[in-house]
Design an enzyme around this catalytic site. Structure first.
Site, PDB file in Angstrom:
ATOM      1  NE  ARG A 113      47.723  33.004  46.275  1.00 55.18           N
ATOM      2  CZ  ARG A 113      48.102  33.216  47.536  1.00 55.18           C
ATOM      3  NH1 ARG A 113      47.376  34.000  48.312  1.00 55.18           N
ATOM      4  NH2 ARG A 113      49.197  32.680  48.030  1.00 55.18           N
ATOM      5  CG  ASP A 114      37.750  35.817  46.742  1.00 48.87           C
ATOM      6  OD1 ASP A 114      36.942  35.558  47.645  1.00 48.87           O
ATOM      7  OD2 ASP A 114      37.396  36.321  45.640  1.00 48.87           O
ATOM      8  CB  ILE A 115      37.878  34.239  41.563  1.00 46.36           C
ATOM      9  CG1 ILE A 115      38.253  34.083  40.103  1.00 46.36           C
ATOM     10  CG2 ILE A 115      36.535  34.920  41.724  1.00 46.36           C
ATOM     11  CD1 ILE A 115      37.346  33.148  39.335  1.00 46.36           C
TER      12      ILE A 115
ATOM     13  CG  ASN B 266      30.149  37.360  54.369  1.00 43.53           C
ATOM     14  OD1 ASN B 266      30.148  38.152  55.302  1.00 43.53           O
ATOM     15  ND2 ASN B 266      30.923  37.526  53.302  1.00 43.53           N
TER      16      ASN B 266
ATOM     17  CD  GLU C 260      29.673  35.645  45.001  1.00 43.48           C
ATOM     18  OE1 GLU C 260      30.163  35.063  44.017  1.00 43.48           O
ATOM     19  OE2 GLU C 260      30.180  36.655  45.521  1.00 43.48           O
ATOM     20  CB  VAL C 261      29.970  30.500  47.540  1.00 46.56           C
ATOM     21  CG1 VAL C 261      30.156  29.016  47.242  1.00 46.56           C
ATOM     22  CG2 VAL C 261      30.431  31.355  46.360  1.00 46.56           C
TER      23      VAL C 261
ATOM     24  CG  HIS D  34      33.260  30.956  51.983  1.00 50.94           C
ATOM     25  ND1 HIS D  34      31.982  30.551  51.668  1.00 50.94           N
ATOM     26  CD2 HIS D  34      33.275  32.301  51.782  1.00 50.94           C
ATOM     27  CE1 HIS D  34      31.266  31.594  51.280  1.00 50.94           C
ATOM     28  NE2 HIS D  34      32.027  32.667  51.352  1.00 50.94           N
TER      29      HIS D  34
ATOM     30  CG  HIS E 204      35.966  35.962  52.885  1.00 49.76           C
ATOM     31  ND1 HIS E 204      36.020  36.268  51.543  1.00 49.76           N
ATOM     32  CD2 HIS E 204      34.687  35.571  53.122  1.00 49.76           C
ATOM     33  CE1 HIS E 204      34.822  36.077  50.994  1.00 49.76           C
ATOM     34  NE2 HIS E 204      33.992  35.655  51.940  1.00 49.76           N
TER      35      HIS E 204
HETATM   36  P1  5GP Z   1      30.761  35.224  50.124  1.00 49.28           P
HETATM   37  O1  5GP Z   1      30.133  36.480  49.621  1.00 49.28           O
HETATM   38  O2  5GP Z   1      29.897  34.016  49.877  1.00 49.28           O
HETATM   39  O3  5GP Z   1      31.221  35.334  51.556  1.00 49.28           O
HETATM   40  O4  5GP Z   1      32.108  35.048  49.314  1.00 49.28           O
HETATM   41  C1  5GP Z   1      32.239  34.274  48.189  1.00 49.28           C
HETATM   42  C2  5GP Z   1      33.598  34.551  47.608  1.00 49.28           C
HETATM   43  O5  5GP Z   1      33.896  33.566  46.650  1.00 49.28           O
HETATM   44  C3  5GP Z   1      33.699  35.906  46.908  1.00 49.28           C
HETATM   45  O6  5GP Z   1      34.726  36.696  47.529  1.00 49.28           O
HETATM   46  C4  5GP Z   1      34.051  35.546  45.460  1.00 49.28           C
HETATM   47  O7  5GP Z   1      34.980  36.436  44.867  1.00 49.28           O
HETATM   48  C5  5GP Z   1      34.621  34.148  45.599  1.00 49.28           C
HETATM   49  N1  5GP Z   1      34.407  33.307  44.434  1.00 49.28           N
HETATM   50  C6  5GP Z   1      33.262  33.154  43.718  1.00 49.28           C
HETATM   51  N2  5GP Z   1      33.438  32.276  42.728  1.00 49.28           N
HETATM   52  C7  5GP Z   1      34.721  31.849  42.813  1.00 49.28           C
HETATM   53  C8  5GP Z   1      35.500  30.932  42.044  1.00 49.28           C
HETATM   54  O8  5GP Z   1      35.055  30.307  41.087  1.00 49.28           O
HETATM   55  N3  5GP Z   1      36.794  30.748  42.432  1.00 49.28           N
HETATM   56  C9  5GP Z   1      37.339  31.415  43.510  1.00 49.28           C
HETATM   57  N4  5GP Z   1      38.612  31.164  43.790  1.00 49.28           N
HETATM   58  N5  5GP Z   1      36.632  32.282  44.250  1.00 49.28           N
HETATM   59  C10 5GP Z   1      35.337  32.500  43.904  1.00 49.28           C
END
Ligand code: 5GP
Length: 130
Positions: free
Chosen positions: A34-36, A97, A105-106, A110, A112
């Site tokens: 699950r997303d945080i 993304n 961001e990460v 991944h 979503h």
């Molecule tokens: P991005 O913007 O890279 O597509 O999405 C990264 C996602 O990772 C974001 O929706 C953010 O809420 C989620 N996220 C960031 N850090 C963590 C974490 O430590 N644990 C979990 N479960 N999700 C995270």
């Protein structure tokens, strides 16, 4: 083509068990959790266990077994979350993304999986030059 993977990214830490996650599904090559900061009632992130930065990195360098496993894991998550129209759910959106313009961001691939409400139009941010 060369991709630089940062092994200190947060999802690499989750895969190593250094940071906890709310697991939804684990397969041989993939993990879903699950997303945080959920942006919909159902917001699950599906990641490959391998060190891939983004989707086309994975598409170019992952094994057939990893690609099959990841694709099936995403489908399985839709069924687990009961958002799959094939099983009576109301539908979902997949987002992956990449890079600066994708506002990733990460830096670990991944997807979503979002559902549980009407998600609005695909893009709402104003188009900007560049
Ligand atoms: P991005 O913007 O890279 O597509 O999405 C990264 C996602 O990772 C974001 O929706 C953010 O809420 C989620 N996220 C960031 N850090 C963590 C974490 O430590 N644990 C979990 N479960 N999700 C995270």
């Amino acid at each position: 083509m060369s991709y630089r993977y940062d092994p200190e990214n947060i999802f690499a830490k989750i895969l190593r068990g250094e940071i906890p996650c709310q697991k939804v599904l684990e397969t041989e090559h993939s993990l879903a959790f699950r997303d945080i900061a959920p942006q919909a009632p159902h917001h699950v992130l599906v990641i490959p266990k391998g060190a891939y930065v983004c989707y086309e990195h994975f598409a170019a360098e992952a094994t057939d077994a990893e690609i099959l496993d990841f694709t099936r894991a995403i489908g399985e998550v839709c069924r687990i979350e009961a958002i799959s129209p094939g099983a009576g759910g109301a539908g979902y959106r997949l987002i992956s993304n990449c890079g600066t313009h994708g506002m990733q961001e990460v830096p670990h691939l991944h997807v979503h999986v979002l559902g549980g409400r009407v998600l609005g139009r695909m893009l709402t941010a104003k188009r900007e030059a560049g």
